[in-house]
Design an enzyme around this catalytic site. Structure first.
Site, PDB file in Angstrom:
ATOM      1  CG  ASP A 545      -0.184  -0.150   2.519  1.00  0.00           C
ATOM      2  OD1 ASP A 545       1.071  -0.117   2.506  1.00  0.00           O
ATOM      3  OD2 ASP A 545      -0.842  -0.294   3.564  1.00  0.00           O
ATOM      4  CG  ASP A 546      -0.136   4.457  -1.879  1.00  0.00           C
ATOM      5  OD1 ASP A 546       0.707   3.855  -2.568  1.00  0.00           O
ATOM      6  OD2 ASP A 546      -1.251   4.798  -2.298  1.00  0.00           O
TER       7      ASP A 546
END
Ligand code: 6R9
Length: 677
Positions: A545-546
């Site tokens: 994910d970020d």
């Protein structure tokens, strides 16, 4: 060695049981049997833990004191959103107290005079020891003070302290009366602190006047004042008391003060009664919350509860580090992160160890500091992070080898994937090739280690966290959510609950469900990618994910982007992580300015300072790339994959850019790369 050790006992009274040489606890008994002897024994225990988790964990829970035993059917759960709200319980009906199990239990067992904390401050000579009895007394006094302020079970207390004994003591005091502690790492800014005070509805904040970190002073109390001011501006005016511990870094006369609200630790706490009756907590009552960053929105208050967390923290700590009461143990984490909760405070004290607390930075005043500590206190177990290993590695081996490390038995690591080069150095140079490396994969949310070697039980491979801990059922999923069998690579998810798992996001159960349970129904989604090899070993490949992992600290891209775009001249920002030799990852920010703005050194500094003030220095971008535009899909989604490749100078791996709304942006970005790259 013993003499060397005894010299540093400080002024603690009574007979100190520090380095017992006459029992099986001694580091010098070479033939101490490990808790788990081989992989077959592990397989047997793991199978039991998965086939009958309720029974397995009840068995483990017997190590601790319970004022009331749990019910026969103590474990229930729903991991599938389609079947209703996500919920889980362990030890339902049981009652216990963490501070009792960490402290009173050892005093009752005759270990009151054993050193509980050995504190090393910023400079050589700053040291202090506290026995289990002394820590219990101080904990009780603070707990009584908190009760005197009207703090009751379930109330949130915010703690913004440096690494001094009073930090774990404050945690234990909250646990004693059932208050929920919310620790904010001392590197977070006033804005970040304000947000956390407000979100937790805290009425009490515990802090210190200031602290010296290496050569820099951090004015913690002033930051607290600023944070409370900021919260008040936003309408949160409920902070009633600020308790301040005086540190020599900033004497009382110089500490900013608000009359009527602020109180000195040294005035208030010593006068309180030295015993405080513990609040017997239901197993599922909250113990603490800790904020962590995700890919979207503001940080989440991860909530942990009492019984399951206690058993998870205590059991993992015992097996990971093969602990026996009296062992000298050192975890270098700060209590502001989950490792400092589980493996600096609760886990070690639940196991009755002598716990080293380090209040400085690893290379201050020189690169030999850590190894000097190992030698001075006969540290048996060292638990640290790859970033610390890499940062010390660069100074050369002689800093390590000039110190006696023969006391070391087990070396742990946590926080990010450890690169084989750092692993080998840790193993060969620090551990003289004789200490197993325990590479522990876990998260704030998991509360305790999940995938990890057990020392001596099987041969490890550099860079692999190896096998799941008892009760943990990892799976690798495809993007579509299908389970991958055998060797392969995919998204790491967990199939069933374990005791120390978070129960909710504080005040936002829906966010908890959406973040961790919506992408793959029926599984806990970890956010990490992972590979499984032919031996069944797990290799964490990093976040999918970020979330950026800077020196083991989780930083959400959205948080940094929102700080950057708060600048008047910033039109848009996109932040990614790029590989960094010491930090693991560093922050690279693409910033698009408004048409009328010109990129200057001043603007660069202003943007970096905004991130520092809204989050903290550790989240500051290393690079600001003045971007003419950002690569977006037609639906407006930023293609971070392209940004990562440009930043890493992997231009031949840009992949398919045909779906971009304006493909020419890519060339413009390549042309505008900062000169230093
Ligand atoms: C305990 C802690 C969690 C994230 C996690 C993962 C990374 C932690 C790791 C590791 C590879 C290890 N991570 N330990 N990656 N090997 N041994 O660090 O918690 O701050 O919540 O971070 O850190 O990406 O998802 P937290």
């Amino acid at each position: 060695m013993l003499r060397n050790f005894a010299k540093h006992l400080g002024d603690a009274p009574g007979e100190l049981i520090l380095a017992r040489r006459d029992t099986s606890n001694s580091v010098e008994v070479a033939d101490r049997q490990p808790l788990v002897k081989d992989r077959a024994e592990y397989e047997r225990l793991h199978k039991w833990s998965v086939d009958d988790p309720q029974d397995f964990w009840a068995h483990m829970a017997h190590d601790y004191y319970w004022a009331k035993k749990w019910e026969a059917n103590h474990h229930e759960y729903n991991f599938d959103m389609r079947k209703g709200p996500i919920s889980l319980s362990w030890f339902k009906g049981g009652r216990t107290n963490l501070s009792y199990n960490c402290l009173d239990r050892w005093v009752a067992a005759g270990r009151g005079n054993q050193v509980c904390f050995i504190w090393e401050g910023n400079d050589y000579g700053h040291e202090r020891t506290m026995t289990y009895q002394q820590v219990l007394t101080e904990t009780c006094r603070l707990a009584n003070w908190l009760r005197g302020q009207g703090v009751r079970k379930g109330d949130v207390v915010t703690i913004y302290l440096p690494m001094i004994c009073e930090l774990p003591i404050a945690m234990l005091a909250c646990a004693r009366i059932g208050a929920v502690h919310s620790i904010v790492f001392g590197g977070f800014s006033a804005d970040a602190l304000a947000q956390r005070i407000e979100d937790g509805n805290s009425r009490i904040v515990i802090t210190a006047s200031a602290v010296n970190r290496a050569t820099k002073r951090v004015d913690l109390k002033a930051i607290v004042d600023e944070a409370i001011g900021k919260a008040a501006k936003e309408g949160y005016r409920d902070v009633q008391r600020v308790l301040v511990y005086e540190k020599s870094a900033l004497p009382r006369e110089q500490t900013p003060w608000v009359l009527g609200r602020d109180a000195w630790w040294h005035r208030e706490i010593p006068q309180r009664p030295e015993y405080c009756e513990p609040e017997w907590m239901d197993a599922e009552d909250p113990l603490f919350m800790l904020y962590t960053s995700g890919s979207t929105g503001k940080p989440k208050g991860v909530l942990h509860t009492t019984g399951g967390y206690m058993v998870g923290a205590g059991t993992t700590c015992k097996y990971l580090f093969d602990l026996r009461p009296g062992d000298v143990y050192w975890c270098t984490a700060d209590c502001g992160w989950i490792t400092g909760h589980t493996y600096l405070t609760y886990g070690p004290l639940l196991n009755g160890v002598t716990n080293v607390l380090f209040g400085s930075t690893p290379a201050h005043p020189d690169a030999g500091r850590c190894w000097r500590i190992v030698e001075k206190y006969n540290v048996r177990v060292l638990y640290t992070a790859p970033t610390l290993i890499r940062s010390l590695m660069q100074f050369g081996d002689h800093w390590v080898t000039q110190h006696d490390r023969s006391s070391l038995r087990i070396l742990g690591t946590v926080g990010e994937p450890i690169n084989p080069h750092a692993w080998e150095w840790y193993h060969q140079v620090v551990g003289e090739g004789r200490c197993p490396i325990v590479d522990t994969w876990w998260q704030t949310e998991t509360g305790a280690a999940m995938i990890t070697p057990l020392p001596y039980a099987w041969a490890t491979k550099p860079g692999s966290a190896t096998l799941p801990f008892f009760g943990v059922q990892p799976v690798l999923l495809t993007d579509k959510g299908e389970e991958i069998q055998g060797p392969g690579e995919g998204i790491l998810a967990i199939k069933a609950p374990w005791p120390s798992m978070m129960r909710t996001v504080y005040g936002d159960h829906e966010r908890f469900e959406m973040t961790y349970f919506s992408a793959f129904k029926g599984y806990y989604f970890t956010g990490d990618g992972c590979r499984r090899d032919e031996d069944g070993f797990y290799w964490i490949t990093g976040r999918v994910d970020d979330v950026i992992n800077v020196s083991g600290h989780r930083v959400g891209t959205a948080e940094v982007e929102s700080a950057l775009t708060a600048h008047d001249m910033c039109a848009e920002a996109a932040v990614i992580g790029v590989p960094h030799a010491v930090k693991g990852e560093s922050i690279y920010a693409y910033v698009t300015l408004l048409d009328e703005a010109t990129p200057t050194a001043k603007l660069h500094a202003e943007l970096v300072n905004l991130v520092k003030s809204q989050i903290g220095s550790f989240a500051a971008p290393d690079v600001i790339h003045w971007a003419p535009g950002l690569p977006k899909t037609r639906s407006g989604k930023i293609m971070r994959r392209v940004l990562r490749k440009i930043a890493a100078d992997q231009l031949d791996e840009l992949g398919d850019t045909s779906t971009l709304a304006e493909p020419q942006v890519v060339d413009q970005l390549i042309a505008s790369r900062p000169k230093t790259l």
